[in-house]
Design a protein around this motif. Sequence first.
Motif, mmCIF file in Angstrom:
data_model
loop_
_atom_site.group_PDB
_atom_site.id
_atom_site.type_symbol
_atom_site.label_atom_id
_atom_site.label_comp_id
_atom_site.label_asym_id
_atom_site.label_seq_id
_atom_site.Cartn_x
_atom_site.Cartn_y
_atom_site.Cartn_z
ATOM 1 N N LEU A 127 9.811 -13.338 1.528
ATOM 2 C CA LEU A 127 8.640 -12.516 1.235
ATOM 3 C C LEU A 127 9.065 -11.124 0.791
ATOM 4 O O LEU A 127 8.539 -10.579 -0.190
ATOM 5 N N GLU A 128 10.026 -10.545 1.486
ATOM 6 C CA GLU A 128 10.514 -9.217 1.114
ATOM 7 C C GLU A 128 11.112 -9.233 -0.294
ATOM 8 O O GLU A 128 10.890 -8.309 -1.083
ATOM 9 N N ARG A 129 11.856 -10.270 -0.593
ATOM 10 C CA ARG A 129 12.448 -10.382 -1.929
ATOM 11 C C ARG A 129 11.360 -10.465 -2.990
ATOM 12 O O ARG A 129 11.438 -9.810 -4.041
ATOM 13 N N ALA A 130 10.330 -11.263 -2.735
ATOM 14 C CA ALA A 130 9.243 -11.418 -3.699
ATOM 15 C C ALA A 130 8.512 -10.103 -3.914
ATOM 16 O O ALA A 130 8.185 -9.733 -5.058
ATOM 17 N N LEU A 131 8.232 -9.377 -2.839
ATOM 18 C CA LEU A 131 7.552 -8.104 -2.974
ATOM 19 C C LEU A 131 8.397 -7.111 -3.778
ATOM 20 O O LEU A 131 7.868 -6.325 -4.579
ATOM 21 N N GLY A 132 9.714 -7.166 -3.578
ATOM 22 C CA GLY A 132 10.596 -6.310 -4.371
ATOM 23 C C GLY A 132 10.535 -6.633 -5.855
ATOM 24 O O GLY A 132 10.558 -5.728 -6.698
ATOM 25 N N ILE A 133 10.430 -7.920 -6.172
ATOM 26 C CA ILE A 133 10.302 -8.336 -7.578
ATOM 27 C C ILE A 133 9.029 -7.754 -8.174
ATOM 28 O O ILE A 133 9.035 -7.224 -9.298
ATOM 29 N N VAL A 134 7.925 -7.842 -7.441
ATOM 30 C CA VAL A 134 6.649 -7.319 -7.923
ATOM 31 C C VAL A 134 6.738 -5.800 -8.135
ATOM 32 O O VAL A 134 6.318 -5.276 -9.178
ATOM 33 N N GLU A 135 7.263 -5.115 -7.166
ATOM 34 C CA GLU A 135 7.361 -3.646 -7.251
ATOM 35 C C GLU A 135 8.205 -3.215 -8.456
ATOM 36 O O GLU A 135 7.813 -2.314 -9.190
ATOM 37 N N GLN A 136 9.355 -3.870 -8.627
ATOM 38 C CA GLN A 136 10.223 -3.481 -9.757
ATOM 39 C C GLN A 136 9.571 -3.802 -11.096
ATOM 40 O O GLN A 136 9.713 -3.035 -12.064
ATOM 41 N N ALA A 137 8.836 -4.906 -11.148
ATOM 42 C CA ALA A 137 8.158 -5.265 -12.409
ATOM 43 C C ALA A 137 7.064 -4.252 -12.746
ATOM 44 O O ALA A 137 6.857 -3.927 -13.921
ATOM 45 N N ILE A 138 6.372 -3.737 -11.739
ATOM 46 C CA ILE A 138 5.350 -2.711 -11.991
ATOM 47 C C ILE A 138 5.994 -1.404 -12.415
ATOM 48 O O ILE A 138 5.539 -0.747 -13.360
ATOM 49 N N LEU A 139 7.050 -1.018 -11.728
ATOM 50 C CA LEU A 139 7.719 0.242 -12.057
ATOM 51 C C LEU A 139 8.300 0.240 -13.462
ATOM 52 O O LEU A 139 8.411 1.301 -14.101
ATOM 53 N N ALA A 140 8.648 -0.960 -13.964
ATOM 54 C CA ALA A 140 9.205 -1.034 -15.322
ATOM 55 C C ALA A 140 8.173 -0.694 -16.386
ATOM 56 O O ALA A 140 8.524 -0.428 -17.544
ATOM 57 N N GLY A 141 6.900 -0.668 -16.003
ATOM 58 C CA GLY A 141 5.831 -0.220 -16.902
ATOM 59 C C GLY A 141 5.492 -1.174 -18.010
ATOM 60 O O GLY A 141 5.956 -2.269 -18.110
ATOM 61 N N ARG A 160 0.829 -1.210 0.000
ATOM 62 C CA ARG A 160 0.000 0.000 0.000
ATOM 63 C C ARG A 160 0.860 1.256 0.000
ATOM 64 O O ARG A 160 0.538 2.244 -0.677
ATOM 65 N N ASN A 161 1.952 1.230 0.747
ATOM 66 C CA ASN A 161 2.872 2.369 0.728
ATOM 67 C C ASN A 161 3.480 2.543 -0.657
ATOM 68 O O ASN A 161 3.617 3.668 -1.160
ATOM 69 N N PHE A 162 3.831 1.429 -1.280
ATOM 70 C CA PHE A 162 4.360 1.481 -2.646
ATOM 71 C C PHE A 162 3.299 2.022 -3.601
ATOM 72 O O PHE A 162 3.574 2.900 -4.436
ATOM 73 N N GLY A 163 2.075 1.519 -3.472
ATOM 74 C CA GLY A 163 1.007 1.921 -4.377
ATOM 75 C C GLY A 163 0.623 3.377 -4.250
ATOM 76 O O GLY A 163 0.157 3.992 -5.226
ATOM 77 N N ALA A 164 0.815 3.953 -3.069
ATOM 78 C CA ALA A 164 0.446 5.357 -2.868
ATOM 79 C C ALA A 164 1.216 6.287 -3.791
ATOM 80 O O ALA A 164 0.722 7.358 -4.172
ATOM 81 N N SER A 165 2.415 5.881 -4.175
ATOM 82 C CA SER A 165 3.233 6.726 -5.051
ATOM 83 C C SER A 165 3.374 6.164 -6.458
ATOM 84 O O SER A 165 4.140 6.673 -7.260
ATOM 85 N N CYS A 166 2.610 5.089 -6.734
ATOM 86 C CA CYS A 166 2.692 4.465 -8.063
ATOM 87 C C CYS A 166 1.314 4.549 -8.727
ATOM 88 O O CYS A 166 0.380 3.856 -8.315
ATOM 89 N N PRO A 167 1.163 5.372 -9.759
ATOM 90 C CA PRO A 167 -0.148 5.570 -10.395
ATOM 91 C C PRO A 167 -0.752 4.299 -10.989
ATOM 92 O O PRO A 167 -1.962 4.240 -11.193
ATOM 93 N N ALA A 168 0.075 3.295 -11.254
ATOM 94 C CA ALA A 168 -0.446 2.061 -11.855
ATOM 95 C C ALA A 168 -1.181 1.184 -10.855
ATOM 96 O O ALA A 168 -1.913 0.273 -11.255
ATOM 97 N N VAL A 169 -0.983 1.429 -9.562
ATOM 98 C CA VAL A 169 -1.621 0.608 -8.524
ATOM 99 C C VAL A 169 -2.926 1.269 -8.099
ATOM 100 O O VAL A 169 -2.929 2.352 -7.519
#
Length: 453
Positions: free
Chosen positions: A439-453, A367-376
């Motif tokens: 879990l932290e590693r997996a969440l990082g993978i998801v976040e980076q994949a979203i940021l890549a657009g 949720r913290n990540f999504g707050a600053s990511c328009p795609a979420v």
Amino acid sequence: MRAETAAIVHTEGESNTSAARSDWSAGIGDAGTRELLARDSAAFLHQSLSSPCLTAIAKAEGIWIEDTMGRRYMDFHGNSVHHIGYGHPRLKEAIKAQLDELCFAPRRFTCEPAVELAETLAQMAPGDLGKVLFTTGGSDAIEVALRLARAATGRFKTLSFWDAFHGAGFGASSVGGEATFRSGIAGPLLPGAEHVAPWGTRNCAYGHDNLEDSARACARMISYVLAREGDVAAVVAEPMRATPYPPAPGFWKSVREACDRHGTLLIFDEIPTGLGKTGRFFAHEHDDVQPDMVVLGKALGGGILPIAAVIARRDLDVAGGYAIGHYTHEKNPVTTRAALTTINIIREEGLAERAAELGAYAMERLRNFGASCPAVGDVRGRGLLFGVELVADRDAWTPDNTLAERVYYRCLEAGLSFKISQGNVLTLSPPMVIARADLERALGIVEQAILAG
């Protein structure tokens, strides 16, 4: 003039016919893997969502699956069977010991593991849920619940949600609301299978843009249909939609009251969400409501053996003159031993509590990540079952299915497997034994994949 049939929209998982899947398949360079995939295609009937296969699996252990090329993936899908991880040592030992002691019991006999499992589930289930029947899969368990509801009420109609999945059999498909399983070649399904739109947040079918108002409208519609029909045997639903979508507070209490007013049973399908996944052993415990039946499955066999269960109120044991299950492996000592051991592992290792703790961390981070990511557009869930909804426009809440698919394959390349629901929801269901670092590693993978657009 014959009306044209609209193309079926598959919302149960990611597309297996897209250009991205073709690109993924074309990138498999290992000859042995390609040969096995070709043999699979030649040997099995093809079906939506799973043909062609992504790759060939050679090993499954803990939170990991490994393919025949040696690539490892954290499995955040697992068909919802891997609550305790793959190949739990205690479970394998128990199964091996049971094979040596008693490998099978014909249906008209009983055996200690089957009785002990039924007693254990009855003791753990809240309220007066105390009578049990076992099947080899969730679809069949739903069918048992439907038969029992008919016997108990003298009615045949059901009410359930569009977009819900309750299994692939004819009865389960009828109460389900997924086009993949009920349209086209499915043909006529069970009569009396009524549906209403589910609750949502934005762009919900009731015209609301928040969960609370949508849930109130949905509960009113359920009450309206039950009154209008007057003879509905059961409401069949997931206590938390597996997309995932938790209900608003008080929603199920309102539905329970409507069921009581109209003599309708309430059946909760916890096949993917029960057994601790949401942070409580039974998913409906979050909502402080008592169903008349609960259906469990998938993870009940510990990710090794197939077994499902119906747990019903004791006073619903009214179909003794009929065969409402009659399954060959109804009281199989090996599958029931696997289920008993799985339950013991979940309880003794505190896995439901672990799911609550790690799930709260994961959703706060996303949720913290999504707050600053328009795609979420949204992050939601309970325990270790949570989803990230991707949108192209937050104001219009336009689903971004294309981005979801790109993210999916990027994550696969990075060693993380999961499922897409409704076309644009990254549905993440890690095993309850996952280490926080993984879990932290997996969440990082998801976040980076979203940021890549």
